[in-house]
Each structure stands twice: as C-alpha cells, then as structure tokens.
Design a protein around this motif. Structure first.
Motif, PDB file in Angstrom:
ATOM      1  N   LEU A  56      10.364   4.780  -0.148  1.00  0.00           N
ATOM      2  CA  LEU A  56       9.896   4.332   1.157  1.00  0.00           C
ATOM      3  C   LEU A  56       8.924   3.185   0.895  1.00  0.00           C
ATOM      4  O   LEU A  56       7.948   3.353   0.170  1.00  0.00           O
ATOM      5  CB  LEU A  56       9.200   5.491   1.871  1.00  0.00           C
ATOM      6  CG  LEU A  56       8.580   5.246   3.231  1.00  0.00           C
ATOM      7  CD1 LEU A  56       9.608   4.690   4.210  1.00  0.00           C
ATOM      8  CD2 LEU A  56       7.996   6.552   3.755  1.00  0.00           C
ATOM      9  N   VAL A  57       9.209   2.018   1.450  1.00  0.00           N
ATOM     10  CA  VAL A  57       8.418   0.823   1.159  1.00  0.00           C
ATOM     11  C   VAL A  57       7.636   0.419   2.400  1.00  0.00           C
ATOM     12  O   VAL A  57       8.198   0.315   3.491  1.00  0.00           O
ATOM     13  CB  VAL A  57       9.325  -0.338   0.689  1.00  0.00           C
ATOM     14  CG1 VAL A  57       8.499  -1.549   0.326  1.00  0.00           C
ATOM     15  CG2 VAL A  57      10.187   0.100  -0.489  1.00  0.00           C
ATOM     16  N   TRP A  58       6.334   0.189   2.211  1.00  0.00           N
ATOM     17  CA  TRP A  58       5.432  -0.153   3.308  1.00  0.00           C
ATOM     18  C   TRP A  58       4.873  -1.555   3.148  1.00  0.00           C
ATOM     19  O   TRP A  58       4.655  -2.020   2.032  1.00  0.00           O
ATOM     20  CB  TRP A  58       4.229   0.801   3.331  1.00  0.00           C
ATOM     21  CG  TRP A  58       4.555   2.228   3.572  1.00  0.00           C
ATOM     22  CD1 TRP A  58       4.597   3.217   2.634  1.00  0.00           C
ATOM     23  CD2 TRP A  58       4.865   2.855   4.817  1.00  0.00           C
ATOM     24  NE1 TRP A  58       4.915   4.418   3.231  1.00  0.00           N
ATOM     25  CE2 TRP A  58       5.080   4.222   4.571  1.00  0.00           C
ATOM     26  CE3 TRP A  58       4.972   2.380   6.124  1.00  0.00           C
ATOM     27  CZ2 TRP A  58       5.396   5.126   5.569  1.00  0.00           C
ATOM     28  CZ3 TRP A  58       5.293   3.298   7.127  1.00  0.00           C
ATOM     29  CH2 TRP A  58       5.497   4.640   6.848  1.00  0.00           C
ATOM     30  N   ASP A  59       4.586  -2.197   4.288  1.00  0.00           N
ATOM     31  CA  ASP A  59       3.779  -3.412   4.271  1.00  0.00           C
ATOM     32  C   ASP A  59       2.373  -3.037   3.838  1.00  0.00           C
ATOM     33  O   ASP A  59       1.903  -1.932   4.136  1.00  0.00           O
ATOM     34  CB  ASP A  59       3.669  -4.031   5.678  1.00  0.00           C
ATOM     35  CG  ASP A  59       4.930  -4.746   6.128  1.00  0.00           C
ATOM     36  OD1 ASP A  59       5.679  -5.232   5.267  1.00  0.00           O
ATOM     37  OD2 ASP A  59       5.150  -4.834   7.352  1.00  0.00           O
ATOM     38  N   SER A  60       1.700  -3.955   3.171  1.00  0.00           N
ATOM     39  CA  SER A  60       0.298  -3.708   2.852  1.00  0.00           C
ATOM     40  C   SER A  60      -0.545  -4.132   4.054  1.00  0.00           C
ATOM     41  O   SER A  60      -0.164  -5.033   4.795  1.00  0.00           O
ATOM     42  CB  SER A  60      -0.127  -4.482   1.600  1.00  0.00           C
ATOM     43  OG  SER A  60      -0.056  -5.865   1.838  1.00  0.00           O
ATOM     44  N   PRO A  61      -1.681  -3.485   4.261  1.00  0.00           N
ATOM     45  CA  PRO A  61      -2.533  -3.903   5.373  1.00  0.00           C
ATOM     46  C   PRO A  61      -3.191  -5.254   5.070  1.00  0.00           C
ATOM     47  O   PRO A  61      -3.387  -5.599   3.907  1.00  0.00           O
ATOM     48  CB  PRO A  61      -3.576  -2.789   5.455  1.00  0.00           C
ATOM     49  CG  PRO A  61      -3.572  -2.136   4.121  1.00  0.00           C
ATOM     50  CD  PRO A  61      -2.211  -2.343   3.535  1.00  0.00           C
ATOM     51  N   GLY A  62      -3.475  -5.988   6.103  1.00  0.00           N
ATOM     52  CA  GLY A  62      -4.199  -7.245   5.925  1.00  0.00           C
ATOM     53  C   GLY A  62      -3.292  -8.427   5.658  1.00  0.00           C
ATOM     54  O   GLY A  62      -2.081  -8.380   5.818  1.00  0.00           O
ATOM     55  N   LYS A  63      -3.920  -9.504   5.229  1.00  0.00           N
ATOM     56  CA  LYS A  63      -3.221 -10.774   4.976  1.00  0.00           C
ATOM     57  C   LYS A  63      -2.340 -10.666   3.739  1.00  0.00           C
ATOM     58  O   LYS A  63      -2.605  -9.894   2.826  1.00  0.00           O
ATOM     59  CB  LYS A  63      -4.234 -11.910   4.776  1.00  0.00           C
ATOM     60  CG  LYS A  63      -5.185 -12.106   5.940  1.00  0.00           C
ATOM     61  CD  LYS A  63      -4.536 -12.906   7.023  1.00  0.00           C
ATOM     62  CE  LYS A  63      -5.548 -13.168   8.128  1.00  0.00           C
ATOM     63  NZ  LYS A  63      -4.964 -13.703   9.311  1.00  0.00           N
ATOM     64  N   THR A  64      -1.279 -11.476   3.750  1.00  0.00           N
ATOM     65  CA  THR A  64      -0.353 -11.493   2.623  1.00  0.00           C
ATOM     66  C   THR A  64      -0.309 -12.894   2.021  1.00  0.00           C
ATOM     67  O   THR A  64      -0.918 -13.825   2.536  1.00  0.00           O
ATOM     68  CB  THR A  64       1.074 -11.110   3.067  1.00  0.00           C
ATOM     69  OG1 THR A  64       1.568 -12.141   3.920  1.00  0.00           O
ATOM     70  CG2 THR A  64       1.093  -9.775   3.775  1.00  0.00           C
ATOM     71  N   GLN A  82       2.173  -2.861  -2.020  1.00  0.00           N
ATOM     72  CA  GLN A  82       1.374  -3.666  -2.940  1.00  0.00           C
ATOM     73  C   GLN A  82       0.541  -4.630  -2.120  1.00  0.00           C
ATOM     74  O   GLN A  82       1.070  -5.341  -1.260  1.00  0.00           O
ATOM     75  CB  GLN A  82       2.254  -4.425  -3.927  1.00  0.00           C
ATOM     76  CG  GLN A  82       1.447  -5.188  -4.952  1.00  0.00           C
ATOM     77  CD  GLN A  82       2.318  -5.806  -6.018  1.00  0.00           C
ATOM     78  OE1 GLN A  82       3.395  -5.310  -6.324  1.00  0.00           O
ATOM     79  NE2 GLN A  82       1.846  -6.894  -6.597  1.00  0.00           N
ATOM     80  N   GLU A  83      -0.740  -4.647  -2.381  1.00  0.00           N
ATOM     81  CA  GLU A  83      -1.652  -5.503  -1.645  1.00  0.00           C
ATOM     82  C   GLU A  83      -1.178  -6.958  -1.691  1.00  0.00           C
ATOM     83  O   GLU A  83      -0.796  -7.465  -2.746  1.00  0.00           O
ATOM     84  CB  GLU A  83      -3.054  -5.409  -2.236  1.00  0.00           C
ATOM     85  CG  GLU A  83      -4.101  -6.124  -1.422  1.00  0.00           C
ATOM     86  CD  GLU A  83      -5.494  -5.899  -1.968  1.00  0.00           C
ATOM     87  OE1 GLU A  83      -6.299  -6.827  -1.830  1.00  0.00           O
ATOM     88  OE2 GLU A  83      -5.759  -4.824  -2.532  1.00  0.00           O
ATOM     89  N   GLY A  84      -1.169  -7.593  -0.523  1.00  0.00           N
ATOM     90  CA  GLY A  84      -0.783  -8.991  -0.434  1.00  0.00           C
ATOM     91  C   GLY A  84       0.701  -9.236  -0.266  1.00  0.00           C
ATOM     92  O   GLY A  84       1.123 -10.372  -0.097  1.00  0.00           O
ATOM     93  N   LEU A  85       1.505  -8.161  -0.303  1.00  0.00           N
ATOM     94  CA  LEU A  85       2.956  -8.320  -0.161  1.00  0.00           C
ATOM     95  C   LEU A  85       3.464  -7.548   1.043  1.00  0.00           C
ATOM     96  O   LEU A  85       2.933  -6.500   1.395  1.00  0.00           O
ATOM     97  CB  LEU A  85       3.683  -7.820  -1.412  1.00  0.00           C
ATOM     98  CG  LEU A  85       3.436  -8.588  -2.701  1.00  0.00           C
ATOM     99  CD1 LEU A  85       4.221  -7.957  -3.833  1.00  0.00           C
ATOM    100  CD2 LEU A  85       3.813 -10.055  -2.551  1.00  0.00           C
ATOM    101  N   GLU A  86       4.518  -8.073   1.634  1.00  0.00           N
ATOM    102  CA  GLU A  86       5.179  -7.370   2.723  1.00  0.00           C
ATOM    103  C   GLU A  86       6.277  -6.484   2.156  1.00  0.00           C
ATOM    104  O   GLU A  86       6.767  -6.719   1.049  1.00  0.00           O
ATOM    105  CB  GLU A  86       5.771  -8.382   3.708  1.00  0.00           C
ATOM    106  CG  GLU A  86       4.703  -9.169   4.427  1.00  0.00           C
ATOM    107  CD  GLU A  86       5.271 -10.073   5.498  1.00  0.00           C
ATOM    108  OE1 GLU A  86       6.484  -9.999   5.794  1.00  0.00           O
ATOM    109  OE2 GLU A  86       4.486 -10.860   6.031  1.00  0.00           O
ATOM    110  N   ALA A  87       6.656  -5.500   2.947  1.00  0.00           N
ATOM    111  CA  ALA A  87       7.667  -4.543   2.489  1.00  0.00           C
ATOM    112  C   ALA A  87       8.965  -5.235   2.093  1.00  0.00           C
ATOM    113  O   ALA A  87       9.587  -4.869   1.092  1.00  0.00           O
ATOM    114  CB  ALA A  87       7.932  -3.507   3.577  1.00  0.00           C
ATOM    115  N   ASP A  88       9.387  -6.245   2.844  1.00  0.00           N
ATOM    116  CA  ASP A  88      10.659  -6.893   2.518  1.00  0.00           C
ATOM    117  C   ASP A  88      10.613  -7.592   1.165  1.00  0.00           C
ATOM    118  O   ASP A  88      11.601  -7.615   0.439  1.00  0.00           O
ATOM    119  CB  ASP A  88      11.131  -7.832   3.630  1.00  0.00           C
ATOM    120  CG  ASP A  88      10.165  -8.957   3.943  1.00  0.00           C
ATOM    121  OD1 ASP A  88       8.950  -8.779   3.763  1.00  0.00           O
ATOM    122  OD2 ASP A  88      10.627 -10.024   4.383  1.00  0.00           O
ATOM    123  N   ASP A  89       9.448  -8.135   0.795  1.00  0.00           N
ATOM    124  CA  ASP A  89       9.323  -8.765  -0.525  1.00  0.00           C
ATOM    125  C   ASP A  89       9.462  -7.719  -1.638  1.00  0.00           C
ATOM    126  O   ASP A  89      10.120  -7.955  -2.653  1.00  0.00           O
ATOM    127  CB  ASP A  89       7.974  -9.476  -0.668  1.00  0.00           C
ATOM    128  CG  ASP A  89       7.825 -10.626   0.310  1.00  0.00           C
ATOM    129  OD1 ASP A  89       8.824 -11.326   0.565  1.00  0.00           O
ATOM    130  OD2 ASP A  89       6.708 -10.821   0.822  1.00  0.00           O
TER     131      ASP A  89
END
Length: 121
Positions: A30-38, A79-86
C-alpha cells in the motif's frame, strides 16, 4: 454507531478483499503520498495550487485504513518528498527487472506510461 465516517474504510477493505481473491498476488504494498511539499513543488511552485482540499473526514479514515493494513500485515510505503505515484513507478520498474508481472491499482492516468506486456493498471 458513533457517527464516525467510515465509507472510505469500508470501500478500501472490500476492494482489497476482491483484489486478493481475484488476482492472488504474490507481493503487495500500500503506497501513500507523503505529507507536505514534494520534489515537484520545488520544481514548480504552483503545483496542485488549484486542487481542492480533501474532505476532513478522509484523514481520520486514512488512519483507520493504516491500522487495518498493519493488522493484516500489508506493507505500507511512503517517502518524504515523494508522491505515491512516483514510488509506485519505481517499485514497478524494480519488480519488472526482477521478472515479475506488475499490477498497479490506481486512478492516476500518468501511470499509463508503464503499460506493457508485463504491467497492467
């Protein structure tokens, strides 16, 4: 009964159960967006500037989904700074290099770049 919104949790659990029963995956995450800016925000400051905020109850439901995933042993990746799709894109490329067929469960149309004989969405 206590009035908490759980529609997203219910939908997620049903979808996951159907995916497992139908496709019997060898590995799954299960892959999540990280919170905050990317990284994308650094490249383009207006990135997603016009996107509407998600409904407030989604954050509490996300916590329940994360708890459920932990209970069933479903690995979760962010992963901090990355979106789930990346992250999904990188994981899919790595899996293909190892000889696996890959199925991505996403509504992100950008992931179509990965489609080939060994990758489905």
């Amino acid at each position: 009964p206590d009035g908490r919104a759980v529609q997203a949790v219910y939908g997620f659990v049903r979808m996951l159960k159907k995916l497992i029963a139908t496709y019997k995956p060898t590995y799954m995450a299960l892959v999540w967006d990280s919170p905050g800016k990317t990284v994308r925000h650094q490249l383009y400051t207006e990135y997603k500037a016009t996107r509407q905020a998600p409904p407030q109850d989604m954050f509490s439901q996300k916590k329940l989904i994360q708890q459920f995933a932990e209970l069933i042993g479903l690995p979760q990746v962010a992963q901090e700074g990355l979106e789930a799709d990346d992250i999904m894109y990188s994981l899919a490329l790595d899996a293909r290099k190892e000889g696996f067929d890959v199925a991505l469960v996403t509504s992100d149309k950008d992931m179509a770049q990965l489609l080939d004989a060994h990758t489905t969405i």
